[in-house]
Design a protein around this motif. Sequence first.
Motif, PDB file in Angstrom:
ATOM      1  N   TYR A   7      15.502 -19.597  22.237  1.00 58.01           N
ATOM      2  CA  TYR A   7      14.338 -19.325  21.376  1.00 58.01           C
ATOM      3  C   TYR A   7      14.842 -18.997  19.972  1.00 58.01           C
ATOM      4  CZ  TYR A   7       9.602 -18.026  20.102  1.00 58.01           C
ATOM      5  OH  TYR A   7       8.363 -18.009  19.507  1.00 58.01           O
ATOM      6  N   PHE A   8      13.906 -18.821  19.082  1.00 61.01           N
ATOM      7  CA  PHE A   8      14.263 -18.371  17.736  1.00 61.01           C
ATOM      8  C   PHE A   8      14.617 -16.885  17.789  1.00 61.01           C
ATOM      9  CE2 PHE A   8      11.526 -22.051  16.843  1.00 61.01           C
ATOM     10  CZ  PHE A   8      12.390 -22.762  16.021  1.00 61.01           C
ATOM     11  N   ARG A  13       6.780 -16.353  21.279  1.00 60.32           N
ATOM     12  CA  ARG A  13       6.400 -16.752  22.641  1.00 60.32           C
ATOM     13  C   ARG A  13       7.476 -16.439  23.667  1.00 60.32           C
ATOM     14  NH1 ARG A  13       2.063 -20.746  22.517  1.00 60.32           N
ATOM     15  NH2 ARG A  13       1.712 -21.446  20.387  1.00 60.32           N
ATOM     16  N   PHE A  38      18.492 -24.272  15.637  1.00 58.95           N
ATOM     17  CA  PHE A  38      17.439 -24.791  16.518  1.00 58.95           C
ATOM     18  C   PHE A  38      17.454 -26.320  16.517  1.00 58.95           C
ATOM     19  CE2 PHE A  38      13.198 -26.679  16.773  1.00 58.95           C
ATOM     20  CZ  PHE A  38      12.946 -26.448  18.119  1.00 58.95           C
ATOM     21  N   GLN A  51      10.995 -28.216  22.468  1.00 58.23           N
ATOM     22  CA  GLN A  51      10.485 -26.952  21.932  1.00 58.23           C
ATOM     23  C   GLN A  51      11.110 -25.779  22.673  1.00 58.23           C
ATOM     24  OE1 GLN A  51       6.153 -27.479  22.224  1.00 58.23           O
ATOM     25  NE2 GLN A  51       6.143 -27.715  20.011  1.00 58.23           N
ATOM     26  N   VAL A  52      10.866 -24.612  22.113  1.00 54.88           N
ATOM     27  CA  VAL A  52      11.287 -23.369  22.740  1.00 54.88           C
ATOM     28  C   VAL A  52      10.070 -22.446  22.821  1.00 54.88           C
ATOM     29  CG1 VAL A  52      13.723 -23.441  22.126  1.00 54.88           C
ATOM     30  CG2 VAL A  52      12.098 -22.578  20.430  1.00 54.88           C
ATOM     31  N   PRO A  53      10.033 -21.479  23.739  1.00 50.58           N
ATOM     32  CA  PRO A  53      11.097 -21.100  24.643  1.00 50.58           C
ATOM     33  C   PRO A  53      11.406 -22.155  25.708  1.00 50.58           C
ATOM     34  CG  PRO A  53       9.099 -19.887  25.169  1.00 50.58           C
ATOM     35  CD  PRO A  53       8.845 -20.614  23.895  1.00 50.58           C
ATOM     36  N   GLU A  64       7.401 -24.148  28.372  1.00 53.35           N
ATOM     37  CA  GLU A  64       6.041 -23.563  28.365  1.00 53.35           C
ATOM     38  C   GLU A  64       6.094 -22.089  28.773  1.00 53.35           C
ATOM     39  OE1 GLU A  64       3.217 -24.571  27.091  1.00 53.35           O
ATOM     40  OE2 GLU A  64       4.065 -26.507  26.503  1.00 53.35           O
ATOM     41  N   SER A  65       5.875 -21.254  27.766  1.00 53.30           N
ATOM     42  CA  SER A  65       6.119 -19.822  27.938  1.00 53.30           C
ATOM     43  C   SER A  65       5.374 -19.192  29.109  1.00 53.30           C
ATOM     44  CB  SER A  65       5.782 -19.075  26.649  1.00 53.30           C
ATOM     45  OG  SER A  65       4.480 -19.396  26.196  1.00 53.30           O
TER      46      SER A  65
HETATM   47  N1  LIG Z   1       2.832 -24.077  24.494  1.00 53.09           N
HETATM   48  C1  LIG Z   1       4.230 -23.874  24.197  1.00 53.09           C
HETATM   49  C2  LIG Z   1       4.412 -23.895  22.695  1.00 53.09           C
HETATM   50  C3  LIG Z   1       5.860 -23.975  22.315  1.00 53.09           C
HETATM   51  C4  LIG Z   1       6.029 -23.956  20.823  1.00 53.09           C
HETATM   52  O1  LIG Z   1       5.125 -24.291  20.039  1.00 53.09           O
HETATM   53  N2  LIG Z   1       7.239 -23.556  20.410  1.00 53.09           N
HETATM   54  C5  LIG Z   1       7.567 -23.491  19.008  1.00 53.09           C
HETATM   55  C6  LIG Z   1       8.146 -22.118  18.680  1.00 53.09           C
HETATM   56  S1  LIG Z   1       6.996 -20.813  19.002  1.00 53.09           S
HETATM   57  C7  LIG Z   1       8.627 -24.519  18.700  1.00 53.09           C
HETATM   58  O2  LIG Z   1       9.440 -24.867  19.537  1.00 53.09           O
HETATM   59  N3  LIG Z   1       8.620 -24.995  17.449  1.00 53.09           N
HETATM   60  C8  LIG Z   1       9.591 -25.910  16.967  1.00 53.09           C
HETATM   61  C9  LIG Z   1       9.167 -27.339  17.115  1.00 53.09           C
HETATM   62  O3  LIG Z   1       8.089 -27.607  17.668  1.00 53.09           O
HETATM   63  O4  LIG Z   1       9.930 -28.194  16.664  1.00 53.09           O
HETATM   64  C10 LIG Z   1       4.685 -22.529  24.817  1.00 53.09           C
HETATM   65  O5  LIG Z   1       3.838 -21.637  25.017  1.00 53.09           O
HETATM   66  O6  LIG Z   1       5.862 -22.388  25.130  1.00 53.09           O
END
Ligand SMILES: N[C@@H](CCC(=O)N[C@@H](CS)C(=O)NCC(=O)O)C(=O)O
Length: 207
Positions: A7-8, A13, A38, A51-53, A64-65
């Motif tokens: 994660y960041f 999340r 990242f 994506q993360v987490p 998916e958190s």
């Molecule tokens: N629905 C997903 C959303 C995941 C999400 O939007 N993650 C963001 C960080 S909070 C992310 O990875 N952002 C970077 C990107 O999409 O490139 C969850 O709840 O895990």
Amino acid sequence: MSVTLHYFDGYGRAEGIRMILHGLGIEFTDNRYNQETFAAFSATGVSETSQVPCLEIDGKSLVESRAIERYLLVRGGVTTSGNYEGYVNDSTISFLDDVRLTMAKFIYVDNNIAGLVEWMKNELPWYLNKLSARLNEHNLFVNDKPQHADWAVFEFVYDVFLREKNAEKSKPLLEAHAPKLITFAENFKNNNAGLASYLATRPECEF
Ligand SMILES: N[C@@H](CCC(=O)N[C@@H](CS)C(=O)NCC(=O)O)C(=O)O
């Protein structure tokens, strides 16, 4: 067996996942990225969605958190009996996530902290009130032992209102509109030594 969370370097999340891992006593590597690192992680393909987490555990890579939280709780023996308990968990978390998404939009999309403060003062009390009304005779959301909804609400209440950094400006809102949520969060933390010790020592983050 190694467990790695990606994660960041923030709560966001992932903090609910971190709390559950600590609460269940699962050792893990907490990989915290900045934008640059990242991008490198994302390119590895470890995360199905990029994506993360993202949690590597049991030879799998999970995304998916809320689903990751549920996976960990079920793995740790936290059971939900029957259809109605499942509904209460999901309904409480969906309601909470509406609040979280609204708040996140102010912060990350609109870059409007003043707007967030106004929204918290004028609109959030209604949500807090509804959440608080769901607390049962055990001072929990679902039954007599913490389930997924309890973890999710705890993370929200603690991180937004009760942690030291936010308490002075935000706790009065809870005191005024939903004091039962304070008692809930205090009991919840005090009943889980792994969680309490994590919260006493974790890195401080803005969001
Ligand atoms: N629905 C997903 C959303 C995941 C999400 O939007 N993650 C963001 C960080 S909070 C992310 O990875 N952002 C970077 C990107 O999409 O490139 C969850 O709840 O895990």
